[in-house]
Structure formats: C-alpha cells, structure tokens
Design a protein around this motif. Structure first.
Motif, short mmCIF file in Angstrom:
data_model
loop_
_atom_site.label_atom_id
_atom_site.label_comp_id
_atom_site.label_asym_id
_atom_site.label_seq_id
_atom_site.Cartn_x
_atom_site.Cartn_y
_atom_site.Cartn_z
N SER A 54 0.83 -1.22 0.00
CA SER A 54 0.00 0.00 0.00
C SER A 54 0.85 1.25 0.00
O SER A 54 0.33 2.36 0.14
CB SER A 54 -0.90 0.02 1.24
OG SER A 54 -0.14 -0.03 2.43
N ARG A 55 2.14 1.10 -0.18
CA ARG A 55 3.04 2.25 -0.03
C ARG A 55 2.79 3.33 -1.08
O ARG A 55 2.34 3.04 -2.19
CB ARG A 55 4.49 1.79 -0.10
CG ARG A 55 4.97 1.36 -1.49
CD ARG A 55 6.49 1.16 -1.46
NE ARG A 55 7.06 0.78 -2.73
CZ ARG A 55 7.40 1.64 -3.70
NH1 ARG A 55 7.18 2.93 -3.53
NH2 ARG A 55 7.97 1.21 -4.81
N LEU A 88 0.32 -8.33 3.09
CA LEU A 88 1.52 -8.98 2.56
C LEU A 88 2.78 -8.11 2.59
O LEU A 88 3.78 -8.47 1.98
CB LEU A 88 1.24 -9.45 1.13
CG LEU A 88 0.16 -10.53 1.02
CD1 LEU A 88 -0.32 -10.68 -0.41
CD2 LEU A 88 0.66 -11.84 1.59
N GLY A 89 2.74 -6.99 3.30
CA GLY A 89 3.95 -6.20 3.49
C GLY A 89 4.03 -4.97 2.62
O GLY A 89 3.23 -4.73 1.73
N ASP A 90 5.06 -4.15 2.88
CA ASP A 90 5.28 -2.85 2.26
C ASP A 90 4.12 -1.91 2.55
O ASP A 90 3.36 -1.50 1.67
CB ASP A 90 5.53 -2.98 0.75
CG ASP A 90 6.96 -3.39 0.43
OD1 ASP A 90 7.71 -3.70 1.38
OD2 ASP A 90 7.32 -3.40 -0.75
N LEU A 91 4.02 -1.57 3.82
CA LEU A 91 2.96 -0.68 4.29
C LEU A 91 3.16 0.73 3.76
O LEU A 91 2.21 1.38 3.33
CB LEU A 91 2.98 -0.61 5.83
CG LEU A 91 3.12 -1.90 6.63
CD1 LEU A 91 3.22 -1.56 8.11
CD2 LEU A 91 1.94 -2.81 6.36
N THR A 106 6.62 4.80 10.52
CA THR A 106 5.32 4.99 9.88
C THR A 106 4.36 3.80 10.07
O THR A 106 3.26 3.82 9.54
CB THR A 106 5.50 5.24 8.38
OG1 THR A 106 6.23 4.13 7.79
CG2 THR A 106 6.29 6.52 8.14
N TYR A 107 4.76 2.79 10.82
CA TYR A 107 3.90 1.61 11.00
C TYR A 107 2.57 2.00 11.64
O TYR A 107 1.50 1.55 11.21
CB TYR A 107 4.59 0.55 11.87
CG TYR A 107 6.04 0.29 11.56
CD1 TYR A 107 6.45 -0.06 10.27
CD2 TYR A 107 7.01 0.39 12.56
CE1 TYR A 107 7.79 -0.31 9.99
CE2 TYR A 107 8.34 0.13 12.29
CZ TYR A 107 8.73 -0.21 11.01
OH TYR A 107 10.05 -0.45 10.75
N ASN A 133 10.17 -5.54 2.51
CA ASN A 133 11.45 -4.83 2.51
C ASN A 133 11.30 -3.36 2.87
O ASN A 133 12.18 -2.76 3.50
CB ASN A 133 12.14 -4.97 1.16
CG ASN A 133 11.26 -4.63 -0.02
OD1 ASN A 133 10.28 -5.33 -0.28
ND2 ASN A 133 11.58 -3.58 -0.75
N HIS A 134 10.17 -2.73 2.52
CA HIS A 134 10.01 -1.31 2.84
C HIS A 134 9.82 -1.08 4.33
O HIS A 134 9.99 0.06 4.79
CB HIS A 134 8.84 -0.71 2.04
CG HIS A 134 9.23 -0.30 0.66
ND1 HIS A 134 9.52 1.00 0.30
CD2 HIS A 134 9.43 -1.04 -0.46
CE1 HIS A 134 9.84 1.05 -0.98
NE2 HIS A 134 9.79 -0.18 -1.47
#
Length: 398
Positions: A54-55, A88-91, A106-107, A133-134
């Motif tokens: 969602s980045r 699934l990651g990369d927030l 930013t989590y 990774n982000h």
C-alpha cells in the motif's frame, strides 16, 4: 341504573378451528425445510482476504491512501464478511522518516488509517502482518535508503507489533522464537482445519545494516521451521505467506526460482502439499500454478504437485511500468498477469472429505472501477455459475 347492564360480559369462546386449516401451513413449512436440505451449501466455512503493498511514492506521501481506502471499503462490503485479513507487506514508502532529527516510524500511521472508521476496516476484523522490505528502509540513510535494510527498523517493527497486539491485531500467533517474534509465525483457524504460516524473506540476522537484495531469501532456520510446521499439522488446508515470491513474473515470465533458497522453500511447499502460497513485492497481480513444468528451469528439483503462487502485489504501490517502477516484459498467459491494483478473497469449504478452495481476485485502475479479474478453484464448481454465492458476491463488486 340497571346493575345488570354494568356487569362485565363474559368473552364468548371462539369456535374450534378446523384441523384442515393447519395442514397447508404445515405442509409448506415441511416443503421449505426439504428444499433447504437439497440446496448445495454455498456459505464457506472460512473466508479471508489478502492484499499487500500500500506504499506511496514519496516521503511526502508515504501511503497511497486513495487506493487503499477504496480497497478497504470493498472489503467492508463483502458478504459474508471475512474472518481476518493478511497484509503482505510494504505498508509505507519508508519505515523511518525522521522528523527534526528524530526517528519517526510509519507503521502506526498505517494502522491508524486501517482502523479509522472513514477509511479503514471494521475494528472487529483481525489483521495479520507479513513484513516487507520497505518496513526496513530508513530515510535517514538517504540518498541511499533503498540500498540497505536496517536492524533498527526490524526491531522497531517487532516492537510496533508487540505494543499493538490485541484480539484483533496479530491474535493467537506462535512465533518461531524470540528472534523471529512476529516475523516468522503461524496460527490456525478456530476449527483447526486451516493452518497459516508467515515467513520473513528479508530477515536481518546481524546489524546494523544489510545490503538490499531484491529477490530476498529464506534462511535455513525459517525453512526448517516451515518444514516442521507443515509436516506436523493435520489441517486440511495449509496456506503460506511471504512478501517476496519464489518465482518472479515481474522480471520475466520464467519458471526459474528467483534465488536458490526460494527453490528450497518451494520444495518444502511441494513435498508437504501446501494449498497455496501468497506474496506481494511485485507490483501487479499474478497467479501461476507451479508444477512439473517448472522442473526444467530448476535442475535438481522435482515439483510434483500443482500449487498456486498468488501475487497480490499492489493495493497502492506504483503499478509495474509506471512512476518509478521499471517496465516489465509481457507475461505468459499461464501467469494470469494483470498490471492493476488488486486484492484477493479466499473461501474455504471444508465440509467434504477434501477442502474446496476458491480464490477470487479483483483488479482496478485506482479510479474507483473494480472487477473480478481472476478466479482459481481446486475443485470443479458443482452448481450453475449464476447461482454461485461467490459469483453473486463478485457481481456486487465485492
């Protein structure tokens, strides 16, 4: 005054109702019960949603809030509602975007958006997290932020999960060990019939930084954990989640593993008959069946099953070939690729001897127009498509 006229009048009894007047309603009720018994069971025993990436595109807009809000609204409208969501990651564009020289992770910004009534998901919907990774990028290392992933960000992410853990955020998970706490873990459905295993494809064993490798990897510790967890489980369905895919359609439509450790990973997935593997990382949608056709490109490995690898790789991140994402070559038809924003809805019906799994994936261009773009099922559809609950959900734009 005549006292007789003021006495209460006894109510006259109603004449008995003939028995035949009850027969028709009783027969109709019995017929209804019979018809309900004959209708194929459509409601799934389990429904969950998976989406990722969602980045946003810059440090000034670290989340793509416009597209993420659209997806959240569609998930809120699902009927039946999902039991949980796996992200699934990369927030966010960067894990740490320092403000006035101080760390600012930013989590929590992402989680607050996901729980806000106007933009997010119901507070009652459990969320499970896969690290990407982000989640490990520190803007303090700019202009080389994406060249390194940092141990400090990994630890900050673990602390974020631990601080916010609740009955609706990472509930009832069993981690590999304290070092991998909330990074590599498993959980089961309430009835115990479905197992879910989450792994960390960018784990940092030592610090303070580690070079970023786009393909990622799964170390021996996590592969052993996956082998043990899958082999010891009696669950009917076994789902595996890791941010980076074993086979990368965004590079080329090849059947070679992106890294040797990912071939080892898929051997475990194959030998333990996992039901499906879900990934993000590549900013597109893809579903490919990994089977014996992949053996030729991977000498020394024999994949004997047919297991779907589903990449639900952007609910906001720049689509492959746009913005700062490099262009991708055309995907082979068997990869079922879509260069659009997407998310997937998974339904599991375990009422029979073999669980039936259906994965409905939805795609959109970010303008608000979404449609069913892919469907996978591991069993034949036993009812006319027009009568299927899943198709009715799809037709309602869910």
């Amino acid at each position: 005054m005549d006292t007789a006229s003021t006495r209460p009048t006894a109510a006259r009894p109603h004449p008995p109702v003939p028995l035949r007047q009850f027969r028709l309603p009783l027969r109709l009720a019995a017929l209804g019960v019979l018809l309900l018994a004959l209708i194929p069971v459509q409601a799934s025993a389990l429904r969950f949603v998976t989406m990722g990436d969602s980045r946003g595109y810059t440090v000034d807009a670290p989340l793509n809030t416009a597209v993420l809000a659209q997806v959240n609204q569609r998930i809120k409208a699902l009927s039946p509602a999902p039991e949980f969501l796996v992200f699934l990651g990369d927030l966010s564009y960067r894990a740490n975007i320092p403000v006035d020289g101080h760390d600012h992770y930013t989590y929590k910004t992402w989680l607050d958006f996901m729980r806000a009534p106007s933009t997010g998901l119901p507070a009652s919907l459990p969320l499970y997290m896969v690290i990407g990774n982000h989640e490990l990028y520190d803007e303090g290392l700019a202009p080389h932020a994406e060249a390194s992933i940092t141990l400090a960000c990994q630890q900050a992410y673990q602390n974020f999960i631990q601080t916010n853990a609740s009955s609706t955020f990472m509930p009832n998970v069993t981690s590999l060990n304290d070092n991998y706490k909330n990074l590599a873990y498993s959980f089961t459905s309430e009835d115990g019939k479905s197992l879910f295993v989450v792994l960390d494809g960018f784990y940092i064993a030592t610090g303070p930084t580690q070079p970023y490798d786009g393909a990622g990897a799964l170390n021996q510790t996590q592969r052993d954990y996956l082998q043990t967890t899958l082999s010891q489980s009696s669950a009917k369905t076994k789902f595996v989640f890791v941010h980076n895919p074993a086979f990368g359609p965004s590079t080329q439509p090849t059947t070679a593993c992106v890294a040797s450790s990912m071939c080892e990973f898929w051997k475990i997935v194959n030998d333990n008959k996992a039901t499906a593997v879900f990934n993000g990382h590549d900013h597109l949608f893809s579903r490919v069946l990994v089977n014996s056709g992949f053996n030729g490109a991977n000498p020394g490995y024999s994949f004997t099953k047919s297991i779907p690898q589903v990449i639900a790789g952007t609910c906001g991140a720049p689509i492959s070939g746009t913005y700062d994402e490099p262009g991708k070559p055309p995907l082979a038809a068997s990869w079922n690729g879509k260069l659009q924003f997407n998310y997937s809805v998974v339904d599991v019906d375990d009422s029979g001897p073999q669980a039936k799994v259906t994965i409905n994936s939805y795609c959109g261009d970010g303008s608000g127009s979404w449609s069913l773009c892919d469907r996978y099922t591991n069993a034949p559809v036993t009812v006319a498509p027009a009568d299927s609950l899943l198709l009715r959900s799809g037709g309602q734009g869910q």
